[in-house]
Design an enzyme around this catalytic site. Sequence first.
Site, PDB file in Angstrom:
ATOM      1  CG  ASN A  95       7.287 -19.096  33.303  1.00 56.21           C
ATOM      2  OD1 ASN A  95       8.252 -19.837  33.668  1.00 56.21           O
ATOM      3  ND2 ASN A  95       6.653 -18.549  32.143  1.00 56.21           N
ATOM      4  CG  HIS A 194      19.380 -27.824  36.279  1.00 57.77           C
ATOM      5  ND1 HIS A 194      18.279 -28.371  36.199  1.00 57.77           N
ATOM      6  CD2 HIS A 194      18.717 -26.741  36.058  1.00 57.77           C
ATOM      7  CE1 HIS A 194      17.245 -27.879  35.531  1.00 57.77           C
ATOM      8  NE2 HIS A 194      17.185 -27.003  35.469  1.00 57.77           N
TER       9      HIS A 194
HETATM   10  C1  HEM Z   1      17.220 -28.969  29.916  1.00 57.00           C
HETATM   11  C2  HEM Z   1      16.003 -28.554  29.623  1.00 57.00           C
HETATM   12  C3  HEM Z   1      15.794 -28.221  30.830  1.00 57.00           C
HETATM   13  C4  HEM Z   1      14.605 -28.603  31.974  1.00 57.00           C
HETATM   14  C5  HEM Z   1      13.879 -29.836  31.562  1.00 57.00           C
HETATM   15  C6  HEM Z   1      14.903 -27.639  32.958  1.00 57.00           C
HETATM   16  C7  HEM Z   1      14.448 -28.187  34.457  1.00 57.00           C
HETATM   17  C8  HEM Z   1      13.597 -27.578  34.835  1.00 57.00           C
HETATM   18  C9  HEM Z   1      12.679 -27.251  36.374  1.00 57.00           C
HETATM   19  C10 HEM Z   1      11.551 -28.284  36.614  1.00 57.00           C
HETATM   20  C11 HEM Z   1      12.972 -26.236  37.981  1.00 57.00           C
HETATM   21  C12 HEM Z   1      12.990 -26.492  38.893  1.00 57.00           C
HETATM   22  C13 HEM Z   1      10.931 -26.130  39.039  1.00 57.00           C
HETATM   23  C14 HEM Z   1       9.983 -26.547  39.758  1.00 57.00           C
HETATM   24  O1  HEM Z   1      11.125 -26.099  41.183  1.00 57.00           O
HETATM   25  O2  HEM Z   1       8.973 -25.979  39.494  1.00 57.00           O
HETATM   26  C15 HEM Z   1      14.308 -25.712  37.131  1.00 57.00           C
HETATM   27  C16 HEM Z   1      15.266 -24.868  38.139  1.00 57.00           C
HETATM   28  C17 HEM Z   1      16.455 -24.201  37.118  1.00 57.00           C
HETATM   29  N1  HEM Z   1      17.090 -24.859  36.310  1.00 57.00           N
HETATM   30 FE1  HEM Z   1      16.315 -25.538  34.721  1.00 57.00          FE
HETATM   31  N2  HEM Z   1      15.452 -26.951  33.063  1.00 57.00           N
HETATM   32  C18 HEM Z   1      16.670 -26.974  31.839  1.00 57.00           C
HETATM   33  C19 HEM Z   1      17.444 -25.796  31.344  1.00 57.00           C
HETATM   34  C20 HEM Z   1      17.593 -24.792  32.050  1.00 57.00           C
HETATM   35  C21 HEM Z   1      18.481 -23.998  31.704  1.00 57.00           C
HETATM   36  C22 HEM Z   1      19.353 -23.524  30.118  1.00 57.00           C
HETATM   37  C23 HEM Z   1      18.408 -23.032  32.766  1.00 57.00           C
HETATM   38  C24 HEM Z   1      19.685 -21.513  32.532  1.00 57.00           C
HETATM   39  C25 HEM Z   1      21.048 -21.763  31.406  1.00 57.00           C
HETATM   40  C26 HEM Z   1      18.569 -23.242  33.714  1.00 57.00           C
HETATM   41  C27 HEM Z   1      18.224 -23.036  35.082  1.00 57.00           C
HETATM   42  C28 HEM Z   1      17.533 -23.842  36.483  1.00 57.00           C
HETATM   43  C29 HEM Z   1      17.951 -23.101  37.541  1.00 57.00           C
HETATM   44  C30 HEM Z   1      18.916 -21.850  37.908  1.00 57.00           C
HETATM   45  C31 HEM Z   1      16.942 -23.389  38.354  1.00 57.00           C
HETATM   46  C32 HEM Z   1      16.923 -22.967  39.680  1.00 57.00           C
HETATM   47  C33 HEM Z   1      16.045 -21.653  39.883  1.00 57.00           C
HETATM   48  C34 HEM Z   1      15.304 -21.142  41.064  1.00 57.00           C
HETATM   49  O3  HEM Z   1      16.245 -22.022  42.118  1.00 57.00           O
HETATM   50  O4  HEM Z   1      14.909 -20.554  41.904  1.00 57.00           O
HETATM   51  N3  HEM Z   1      17.667 -24.424  33.748  1.00 57.00           N
HETATM   52  N4  HEM Z   1      14.805 -26.417  35.790  1.00 57.00           N
END
Ligand code: HEM
Length: 334
Positions: A95, A194
């Site tokens: 976070n 994503h």
């Molecule tokens: C499968 C494992 C997952 C990993 C390893 C992961 C990892 C990440 C990472 C590293 C980021 C970028 C964070 C940053 O900039 O520091 C991200 C963004 C995001 N993740 Fe995941 N994520 C996962 C699963 C999910 C799930 C289950 C959801 C929702 C259903 C999700 C929704 C999002 C969204 C919408 C963003 C963009 C947030 C923004 O633009 O503020 N992710 N995720």
Amino acid sequence: MKMSRGASFRSWSLRWVVLLICFVGGKSQLTTDFYSTSCPNVLSIVRKQVQNAIKAEMRMGASLLRLHFHDCFVNGCDGSVLLDGSDGEKFAGPNLNSARGFDVVDNIKTAVESSCSGVVSCADILAIAARDSVLLSGGPTWKVPLGRRDGLVANQTGSNNGLPAPFDPLDTIISKFAAVGLNVTDVVALSGGHTIGLARCATFSNRLFNFSANSGSDPTLDTTMTSDLQSLCPVNGDGNKTTALDRNSTDLFDNHYFKNLAVNKGLLSSDQVLYSGDSSTASSTTKSLVESYGSNPNLFITDFTNSMIKMGSISPLTGSNGEIRKNCRVVNSS
Ligand code: HEM
Ligand SMILES: *[C@@H]1O[C@H](CO)[C@@H](O)[C@H](O)[C@H]1NC(C)=O
Ligand SMILES: *[C@@H]1O[C@H](CO)[C@@H](O)[C@H](O)[C@H]1NC(C)=O
Ligand SMILES: *[C@@H]1O[C@H](CO)[C@@H](O)[C@H](O)[C@H]1NC(C)=O
Ligand SMILES: *[C@@H]1O[C@H](CO)[C@@H](O)[C@H](O)[C@H]1NC(C)=O
Ligand SMILES: *[C@@H]1O[C@H](CO)[C@@H](O)[C@H](O)[C@H]1NC(C)=O
């Protein structure tokens, strides 16, 4: 009066059946009409606030969706991610410098409180806001099961250990989902989140330089995209700089995320591995799911919706457990 052997047995069986129903039912005590009398306008109040927030900044839909995910994986969907404090989840690796939308949650909570004070939990607000964010980004909608209560503690260690990292091998990602009752279908469908939002250089720059002894960059990353990202995220550059998770349609909730994976255009290693695989035995299952979702948008939407409801049902606090926080950032007793 003495019961016959059979009647006594039936009475015992009945008791066990009732107990079993209560136990199994414990996982799904949430109901879509939970606030229908106590706060009948809650859905429209939340919708309006999410609409305002997305109008001000399109990315906020992605940020709110992610908050619900980061809430549910840590001590269940209990609003723990929203708690302030140096021992809070906001300072956990997944976070820190990336979770956002807390001000929007405050605005939603204020609007809800002014209509029905002390009734609606912060955990439920996150679940509704996530659904609205997907819908307002062009994705599907669904009825959100409600009735979660708010937790009394944050869990920074739980956040660090329980949330998947973008560098995790596929097996690790799958076991972190399994630890909260989600399976491989949920992993792939929910990764489709994503399709909207951004990620910081720090979360994928390991793929760009000195990736392995033999190769400068990740061979499962498209070469044009590699050069683009190398200039966006130079060595010793600003690790907080951001770029789209789905370069094809950044703000639109569609199935393009999966089409990207089939052409090596996944941004995070954890995205691309679902298609390209690694030593994990589950690779072939995730690859065929990616292909199915890429060619069949309706299947993606059905599975994503089901998985969101499953994720939203992780260990909710119900009944008299937890509390209804007045301020999403602090527990009531403080
Ligand atoms: C499968 C494992 C997952 C990993 C390893 C992961 C990892 C990440 C990472 C590293 C980021 C970028 C964070 C940053 O900039 O520091 C991200 C963004 C995001 N993740 Fe995941 N994520 C996962 C699963 C999910 C799930 C289950 C959801 C929702 C259903 C999700 C929704 C999002 C969204 C919408 C963003 C963009 C947030 C923004 O633009 O503020 N992710 N995720
Ligand atoms: C934090 O989460 C871990 C699981 O990752 C759990 O074992 C632990 O009991 C939780 N701690 C608190 C205080 O809830
Ligand atoms: C995952 O669970 C859902 C039910 O929640 C089921 O329909 C699906 O087949 C399961 N997927 C796998 C790979 O076991
Ligand atoms: C890559 O590795 C070489 C040799 O170990 C080192 O000199 C160089 O600084 C590294 N570059 C990056 C970007 O880490
Ligand atoms: C991102 O920004 C924060 C402060 O806003 C800073 O403390 C941190 O070091 C930066 N992270 C990276 C990876 O550059
Ligand atoms: C997105 O993909 C479609 C084909 O699926 C293509 O026609 C379009 O040019 C792509 N858009 C971007 C911005 O890459």
